[in-house]
Write a protein that holds these residues in place. Structure first.
Motif, mmCIF file in Angstrom:
data_model
loop_
_atom_site.group_PDB
_atom_site.id
_atom_site.type_symbol
_atom_site.label_atom_id
_atom_site.label_comp_id
_atom_site.label_asym_id
_atom_site.label_seq_id
_atom_site.Cartn_x
_atom_site.Cartn_y
_atom_site.Cartn_z
ATOM 1 N N GLU A 1 0.835 -1.197 0.000
ATOM 2 C CA GLU A 1 0.000 0.000 0.000
ATOM 3 C C GLU A 1 0.870 1.248 0.000
ATOM 4 O OE1 GLU A 1 -3.300 0.557 -0.358
ATOM 5 O OE2 GLU A 1 -3.047 -1.533 -0.994
ATOM 6 N N GLU A 2 1.899 1.180 0.826
ATOM 7 C CA GLU A 2 2.800 2.304 1.009
ATOM 8 C C GLU A 2 3.517 2.655 -0.293
ATOM 9 O OE1 GLU A 2 4.729 1.497 4.867
ATOM 10 O OE2 GLU A 2 6.471 2.311 3.830
ATOM 11 N N ILE A 3 4.074 1.628 -0.894
ATOM 12 C CA ILE A 3 4.894 1.884 -2.087
ATOM 13 C C ILE A 3 4.010 2.303 -3.245
ATOM 14 C CG2 ILE A 3 4.971 -0.447 -3.098
ATOM 15 C CD1 ILE A 3 7.963 0.032 -3.575
ATOM 16 N N LYS A 4 2.768 1.882 -3.209
ATOM 17 C CA LYS A 4 1.832 2.248 -4.269
ATOM 18 C C LYS A 4 1.725 3.769 -4.353
ATOM 19 C CE LYS A 4 -2.813 1.000 -5.797
ATOM 20 N NZ LYS A 4 -4.004 0.214 -5.423
ATOM 21 N N THR A 5 1.508 4.398 -3.208
ATOM 22 C CA THR A 5 1.387 5.858 -3.226
ATOM 23 C C THR A 5 2.692 6.498 -3.674
ATOM 24 O OG1 THR A 5 1.641 5.603 -0.854
ATOM 25 C CG2 THR A 5 -0.471 6.401 -1.619
ATOM 26 N N HIS A 6 3.799 5.958 -3.209
ATOM 27 C CA HIS A 6 5.082 6.544 -3.590
ATOM 28 C C HIS A 6 5.333 6.395 -5.081
ATOM 29 C CE1 HIS A 6 6.007 7.516 0.410
ATOM 30 N NE2 HIS A 6 6.233 6.283 0.834
ATOM 31 N N ILE A 7 4.983 5.244 -5.617
ATOM 32 C CA ILE A 7 5.211 5.034 -7.043
ATOM 33 C C ILE A 7 4.383 6.030 -7.845
ATOM 34 C CG2 ILE A 7 4.690 3.444 -8.942
ATOM 35 C CD1 ILE A 7 5.713 1.171 -7.202
ATOM 36 N N PHE A 8 3.156 6.245 -7.427
ATOM 37 C CA PHE A 8 2.318 7.137 -8.218
ATOM 38 C C PHE A 8 2.635 8.609 -7.981
ATOM 39 C CE2 PHE A 8 0.061 3.190 -8.720
ATOM 40 C CZ PHE A 8 -0.292 3.239 -10.061
ATOM 41 N N ASN A 9 3.262 8.922 -6.865
ATOM 42 C CA ASN A 9 3.580 10.324 -6.593
ATOM 43 C C ASN A 9 4.989 10.734 -7.011
ATOM 44 O OD1 ASN A 9 1.046 10.617 -5.536
ATOM 45 N ND2 ASN A 9 1.715 10.219 -3.430
ATOM 46 N N SER A 10 5.812 9.763 -7.356
ATOM 47 C CA SER A 10 7.187 10.115 -7.714
ATOM 48 C C SER A 10 7.322 10.265 -9.225
ATOM 49 C CB SER A 10 8.142 9.037 -7.234
ATOM 50 O OG SER A 10 8.076 8.921 -5.842
ATOM 51 N N ASP A 11 8.428 10.882 -9.611
ATOM 52 C CA ASP A 11 8.641 11.103 -11.039
ATOM 53 C C ASP A 11 9.349 9.939 -11.705
ATOM 54 O OD1 ASP A 11 7.457 13.530 -10.848
ATOM 55 O OD2 ASP A 11 9.343 14.624 -10.555
ATOM 56 N N PHE A 12 10.233 9.301 -10.961
ATOM 57 C CA PHE A 12 11.017 8.214 -11.545
ATOM 58 C C PHE A 12 11.037 7.029 -10.586
ATOM 59 C CE2 PHE A 12 12.917 12.288 -12.623
ATOM 60 C CZ PHE A 12 12.804 12.270 -14.005
#
Lengths: 628, 736
Positions: free
Chosen positions: A47-58
């Motif tokens: 769940e955590e990484i999901k948000t990070h993946i979608f909020n990051s540029d690369f």
């Protein structure tokens, strides 16, 4: 007590892995806040990484494998064409296993990198008991030893590593087990069926059975009944309970019946059909679940969906992360992309195709942008020798003094030193630096990534191992002379083996120089492995001439004749390519070439008109081959 | 690894055998009870401190290897026999590489060979047993060695690459195998052939090298001085060395000039003596700087020699002064010898765990294993050399190193007494241990007469001793070796070997009661085929065939065709149907799935093999309506169906490649689209037990295996010669 004893030995020595031991990066000043993920904390991390993946540029990725290449010539060498490099990467990816997969979603904002590094521990455990994801895998003891030196905990990895299935394997698994129950919530097909007499009899029978069952269920809801009586009633009506809802199982013996039952059930708005899979594939029963209202039906359908997702996660395991990266469409940054993505493709997508073009298109359908920091480094001329991450970062730091600050917002509990997967941070840092230098990423924080994507576009998805810079791809026979790199057609390359004993490239060169006039021009000799050399004829046509001399057995040339009688053999680049195509992965290149020549003698000569690609010849890069 | 682990750990997940032995079934069922049994044992151990002693087994890793080896030398020297056991990273490199009923003797060996070549041994249990007459008991010294193929010297990289079978790794993990300890601290090793090769390479290198080879740098060292810093550095060092050099000569000339150096360079350049010659010790330089210094010495000083010699911890860089050309040559030679000796020492040091094997071999002790052919093959491959290509060559070579090997599995199946005690249940190691040695296995003290026949075994680990030791660590090589030894000692007693009579130890290797069992091993347990190590032949008058009887059938290899690459999901029954339409309904004796991509088809007559292969070829060549409508077209559909005789199966098995599916394997091995019909070698008909096929149809197997038996009931009447009647039950079950 036995357990205790064994666990005692298990403790990872932590002394050797203190971060201060790692130099070359500003990362060493702070704690390695790389979140280590195993089976036990995977669900929450997802769940955590999901948000990070979608909020990051690369998204930077880096893999730790159980091995890379079995003998020196089998690694990707500077004189390999893209095709050959791919075949080598494919061979490695099919044999070895990924034990750690580091993922780092990051963004670059002015002089700050905001990174969220994760390191996933993987193990190909056969969760479904179907010989998947991997029946067996190779290990190289040197790789395992190196990992052990970094304090890698193999026990944790094997006991608690996350398993996975590739997309292709998941399909195969569905095929083989039939649909496991929760996943099989289904809607009947819309086309009405033509009923035969038998069909309508069957349908009528089912209809009445369902009606009776429904009535009993609804009756029992109204009356409060004795436990015994309600149980008996259930037995009589064949009813069961699915969760908190009553359900009825209807045994079936053909797919036709499935169709009929589903159509019949359409009449009942409060019934939800589920397929019970049979062990040998297909379904063995339909379970009908009674919902109390339309709302309840919706609730139930949602529940089913959740269950399906949960089950999927169990089946897909770590692949969920790969799928997340894929759906995010964010550019993926890697180091030595061809190797990394050969592994990613074979473990998480599908078996590797046989050609590099198929590979590229298959990969592009999953990841739209793949950027190789190695390739970017080559854009900055002098860096093209640096193939090692810490060294490259150090180099950039010296030359381009713009400060770049790494920020890792996530907090890690406990004081354990977490160094595993730190390469992914290095890749992020290097990429950010290179982007600044190459002006790929907007420097103002306001501008968003989309404006820069076109700049990045031209760096993405390049898999050429000789790293011909994109602008030069159009030219055919131009010498690029950044430092000592020169471009040469592979037609001018000849492989030589069978010379006496161990010989240095220099010795061999001087030996050749004196043997025949074709060597009088400019040539380069390098060792490809212990007993095979590669000769570059800078003057066009000389390679062909030399091969002719060799084929004639050295007529009119005593020195060559002598060398041939001592065992000297030669082959063109095409033979080398064939070695890789036919997977003749002999430990020694000489043996492999020899075998390929034998096989070739059985076949008619391939179309020799085939256009030969060019490679970059870098004198410096090859010198270290001597140290093999 | 004992047999039960082999079955339980790796065979079960992919049961695919034509006939899974009844034993397998019981092993599995029993294993469950064993697990509960062992847990209760552990519980028992904890609760009653008095009866069972529970000190840890002797674990040996890199750190205590030397001392453990020295102790072991004494134990082995005094031992009456030594039990061994191995844990590996896997057993089969592909599902179709598992043992099948249909495997001929030579193929059984090829499968063992493939396994021993691909997988690594990670734990090696050695347990010497010695009879102590005054105590009237055996003393056992169980050792559990963690071994790991770490590369200690340069050489052939491929031998430091090994395969892991996922299920086996999980199996080890289930029994708390410590992978960290194994990889970090495991003892490395070098086989005899690797050592020989390394020494040969060393000799070649030092013979080849000319006298100027004293430098440890390769010849391509003429680094050109490009950078200003390099030039300055070289110049400074040149002056320094010249100063030192002149200083030396000055001393000789009687002048009392001393070499003055600044403080910092004193630390880097220290005058020492090397082989009676003055020398400069270079410390604290980078490798690049050292290369520059080397260049300076080479280009500017004729009587100085740059040398790199091994110091205590790291190598030492020296500049040595030689006062004449002959002295210089002498120095070169000395340096060369020095380097050579040092490299030799390194090779000797890398032998590591092989010292244990050499010890067992040189003492010529009786080696005891349990279902140990695979173990022995591993020992050969890892510590002696590459496995020969045939079983005969292999075992004859094994005998040279281990003249006396006895296998408890063979013993238990052959001895009626043991069979009676085991009540014909499985002969898996832990089961046999529990039944034959209850006093050790469960710590239960039996009294009276029953106890008399039980051989007492006292365990000694370091200074601790116990008569009922039980670490309970099943599937740990050291403990398994201990169990094997106990089972052997007890079995000997049941066979009439009386240890108590002898004042000193018994010569078990030559004991008359054991002679008929010594040097016999199961080549494949599934087939019950026993190999005689002395002759290399299959033991035909098998003493141990007791477990393998009832209905026998003949597998005629020359009647068998291998078919692969047919359309996926084509069932054996459908294939059979197609064939029967063409060759007659009694033409097929059976069809047997190797995996989902390949089947064996046995014809009733040998001619049919070639008939079929020819027909297949014609059908594939022509594209007329007849061939399209031909019954076989269903099998040939897709154009990737291949067929070959049994000999091709052997070729495919002998390949080093291991693809998961047989069809891929065959393609990779490069069998042509239509393999040529090689003349099949007529093999002696093999008797195979088909009775157990009834047990095979448990749920696992049903998914994987499809069995179509030979004869339909009415046809059976017409073919009385066929002995495959016992297959009928299988079919009956299948059709359920």
């Amino acid at each position: 007590m036995l357990l205790q004893r064994r666990l005692l030995c298990t403790q990872v020595p932590k002394r050797s892995i203190h971060p201060t031991h790692h130099q070359n990066s500003n990362l060493n000043n702070k704690k390695w806040a790389i979140k280590q993920v195993t089976k036990s904390n995977f669900a929450e991390t997802l769940e955590e990484i999901k948000t990070h993946i979608f909020n990051s540029d690369f998204i930077a990725v880096s893999l730790q494998k159980t091995g890379a290449f079995s003998s020196p010539w089998q690694k990707v060498l500077p004189f390999d064409t893209a095709e050959v490099a791919y075949l080598k990467a494919k061979y490695a990816a099919e044999r070895f296993q990924v034990l750690q997969f580091a993922v780092c979603p990051f963004s670059v904002k002015s002089s700050k990198i905001i990174a969220h590094p994760y390191n996933f521990h993987l193990f190909p455990r056969d969760e479904l008991k179907m010989g998947m994801p991997s029946y067996s895998f190779f290990c190289q003891s040197s790789y395992l030893t190196a990992m052990a030196q970094e304090g890698f905990d193999f026990n944790a990895c094997i006991y608690d590593g996350i398993s996975y299935l590739s997309r292709a394997q998941e399909l195969a698994a569905k095929d083989r087990t039939g649909n496991p129950l929760p996943r099989s919530y289904m809607k009947p097909s819309q086309s009405p069926t033509v009923y035969s007499v038998a069909d309508s009899m069957f349908v009528d029978r089912i209809k009445s059975r369902i009606k009776i069952w429904k009535r009993t269920c609804q009756d029992s809801e109204k009356k409060t009944e004795d436990d015994l009586i309600s149980t008996l009633r259930k037995i009589v009506s064949g009813g069961e309970v699915f969760g908190s809802r009553p359900s009825l199982s209807i045994d079936i013996c053909s797919e036709r019946q499935v169709q009929l039952i589903l159509e019949t059930l359409q009449e009942f708005t409060d019934l939800v059909p589920l397929l019970v899979p049979a062990k040998v594939g297909g379904s063995q029963a339909i379970r009908v679940v009674l919902t109390s209202s339309k709302e309840d039906r919706n609730v139930f359908e949602k529940e089913l969906q959740l269950m399906e997702e949960e089950h999927n996660m169990q089946v897909r395991g770590f692949r969920e992360v790969v799928d997340l990266i894929s759906t995010s469409q964010k550019p993926v940054v890697a180091h030595n992309a061809i190797n990394e993505f050969a592994f990613i493709h074979s473990k998480f997508i599908a078996p590797l195709p046989s050609t590099v073009d198929e590979f590229r298109s298959s990969l592009c359908s999953v990841f739209s942008h793949i950027v190789d920091v190695n390739h970017l480094m080559r854009e900055i001329g002098p860096l093209n020798k640096v193939n090692n991450l810490p060294a490259a970062i150090l180099y950039l730091k010296r030359r381009f003094t713009r400060p770049l600050h790494m920020e890792i917002p996530q907090h890690i509990d406990g004081d354990e030193v977490r160094v595993h997967g730190r390469d992914v941070l290095r890749i992020s840092e290097l990429f950010a630096k290179l982007c600044l230098i190459l002006r790929i990423v907007p420097e103002s924080p306001e501008a968003d990534y989309s404006t820069s994507s076109s700049t990045l576009e031209c760096y993405a998805n390049v898999f050429n191992p000789c790293f011909i810079s994109s602008s030069d791809l159009l030219d055919d026979d131009v010498n690029i002379s950044t430092e000592k790199t020169r471009r040469i057609s592979v037609a001018n390359l000849v492989f030589l083996w069978g010379f006496r004993g161990m010989m240095s490239a220099r010795k061999l060169k001087s030996l050749l120089k004196g043997s025949h006039e074709v060597f009088s021009g400019e040539i380069d000799v390098r060792l490809a492995d212990r007993n095979c050399a590669i000769v570059v004829f800078w003057a066009p046509g000389f390679a062909e001439r030399f091969l002719k001399v060799m084929n004639s057995g050295g007529t009119n040339c005593e020195p060559i004749k002598d060398m041939i009688s001592e065992g000297l053999r030669a082959a063109c680049y095409r033979t080398y390519k064939r070695v890789c195509e036919l997977s003749i992965w002999e430990p020694s290149l000489a043996d492999a070439l020899e075998k390929a020549l034998e096989e070739a003698s059985d076949l008619p000569e391939a179309n020799s008109e085939e256009e030969l690609p060019a490679i970059c010849w870098d004198n410096d890069e090859l010198t270290n081959l001597d140290d093999l | 690894m004992n047999s039960s682990s082999k079955f339980y750990g790796t065979k079960i997940p992919v049961v695919r055998m034509l006939v899974v032995m009844k034993n397998l079934f019981t092993i599995r069922a029993f294993h469950k009870s064993l697990i509960s049994l062992s847990s209760s044992t552990r519980h028992f151990c904890c609760s009653s401190s008095s009866s069972a002693s529970t000190f840890a087994i002797k674990n040996v890793t890199k750190s205590n290897f030397e001392s453990a080896l020295n102790d072991l030398r004494l134990y082995v020297k005094d031992a009456d026999f030594v039990a061994v056991d191995l844990e590996m990273t896997g057993v089969t490199s592909a599902p179709w590489r598992e043992s099948f009923e249909l495997d001929r003797f030579d193929i059984q060996y090829l499968k063992v060979k493939d396994s021993a070549e691909k997988f690594a041994a990670v734990q090696f249990g050695v347990c010497p047993f010695r009879w102590e007459p005054h105590r009237q008991s055996f003393v056992a010294h169980p050792h559990n060695f963690y071994i790991f193929p770490r590369q200690e010297i340069k050489g052939d990289d491929t031998s430091y690459e090994f395969l892991c079978q996922t299920t086996s790794i999980n199996f080890l993990a289930k029994y708390q195998f410590d992978f960290n300890l194994c990889i970090r601290e495991g003892v490395s090793y070098l086989s005899r052939s690797q050592e020989k090769e390394a020494l040969g390479r060393l000799n070649a290198r030092y013979k080849d090298r000319l006298l100027d080879s004293s430098s440890c740098w390769r010849e391509g060292v003429d680094t050109k001085l490009v950078r200003v810093a390099d030039i300055l550095f070289s110049e400074r060092l040149k002056n320094k060395i010249a100063e030192w050099h002149d200083g030396l000569l000055g001393d000789r000339n009687g002048a009392s000039q001393t070499w003055k150096t600044s403080n910092d360079s004193k630390q880097q350049l220290k005058t020492i003596f090397f082989k009676m010659r003055p020398a400069l010790d270079l410390t604290g330089f980078t490798s690049h700087q050292l290369r520059l210094i080397q260049l300076v010495v080479k280009n500017h000083f004729e009587d100085l020699v740059y040398a790199c010699v091994a110091g205590e911890s790291s190598s030492q860089q020296l500049i040595v002064y030689a006062d004449s050309a002959s002295d210089r040559d002498l120095l070169m030679k000395e340096l060369k010898d020095c380097l050579c000796k040092e490299a030799e020492m390194k090779i000797k040091a890398a032998i590591g765990f092989r010292h244990v094997i050499d010890l067992l071999s040189s003492e010529k002790k009786l080696i005891v294993g349990h279902n140990s052919f695979l173990d022995i093959a591993h020992i050969y491959r890892k510590f002696i050399g590459p496995l020969p290509s045939t079983a005969k060559e292999c075992v004859i070579s094994i005998q040279k190193f281990f003249p006396y090997i006895v296998d408890t599995k063979v013993l238990l199946n052959a001895s009626t007494v043991c069979q009676k005690i085991l009540k014909k249940s499985s002969t898996s190691l832990s089961k046999a241990f529990a039944l034959l040695c209850p006093q050790i296995a469960s710590g239960v003290k039996t009294s009276g007469l029953a106890d008399k026949r039980l051989v007492k075994v006292e365990v000694q680990v370091d200074n601790k001793r116990s008569l009922n030791w039980n670490s309970g660590a099943k599937h740990e090589a050291g403990y398994d070796a201990f169990m094997t030894g106990c089972v052997f000692a007890q079995a000997c007693s049941h066979l009439g070997v009386d240890f108590t009579l002898n004042p000193s130890s018994v010569d078990l290797s030559h004991h008359e009661k054991l002679q008929e069992y010594i040097n016999l091993l199961y080549l494949s347990w599934i087939n019950g085929d026993i190999i005689d190590l002395k002759t290399g032949e299959r033991k035909t008058d098998s003493i141990c065939s007791k477990g393998f009887k009832a209905h026998h059938s003949k597998i005629l290899f020359s009647n068998t065709v291998l078919l692969w690459g047919f359309p996926a999901k084509l069932k054996a029954s459908e294939i059979r149907e197609c064939f029967c339409k063409v060759f007659g309904s009694s033409s097929i004796t059976f069809i047997y799935h190797l995996d989902k991509t390949a089947v064996f088809i046995q014809f009733s007559k040998e001619e049919l093999v070639s008939d079929f292969l020819v027909l297949k070829e014609t059908l594939e060549r022509s594209n007329d309506p007849i061939s399209v409508l031909h019954p076989l077209s269903k099998v040939l559909q897709g154009g990737r169906t291949r067929a070959a005789s049994y000999e091709v199966y052997k070729q495919i098995c002998s390949s080093t490649i291991s693809k998961v599916f047989f069809a891929d394997q065959a393609e990779a091995v490069g069998i042509e689209w239509n393999a040529k019909l090689s003349k099949p070698v007529l093999e002696v008909e093999r008797q195979v037990d088909f009775e157990a096929s009834e047990n095979q149809l448990d749920t696992d197997a049903r998914n994987e295996t499809e069995i179509v038996s030979g004869i339909d009931p009415p046809l059976y009447m017409h073919s009385p010669t066929d002995e495959l009647d016992s297959l009928c039950p299988a079919e009956a079950q299948m059709s359920k």
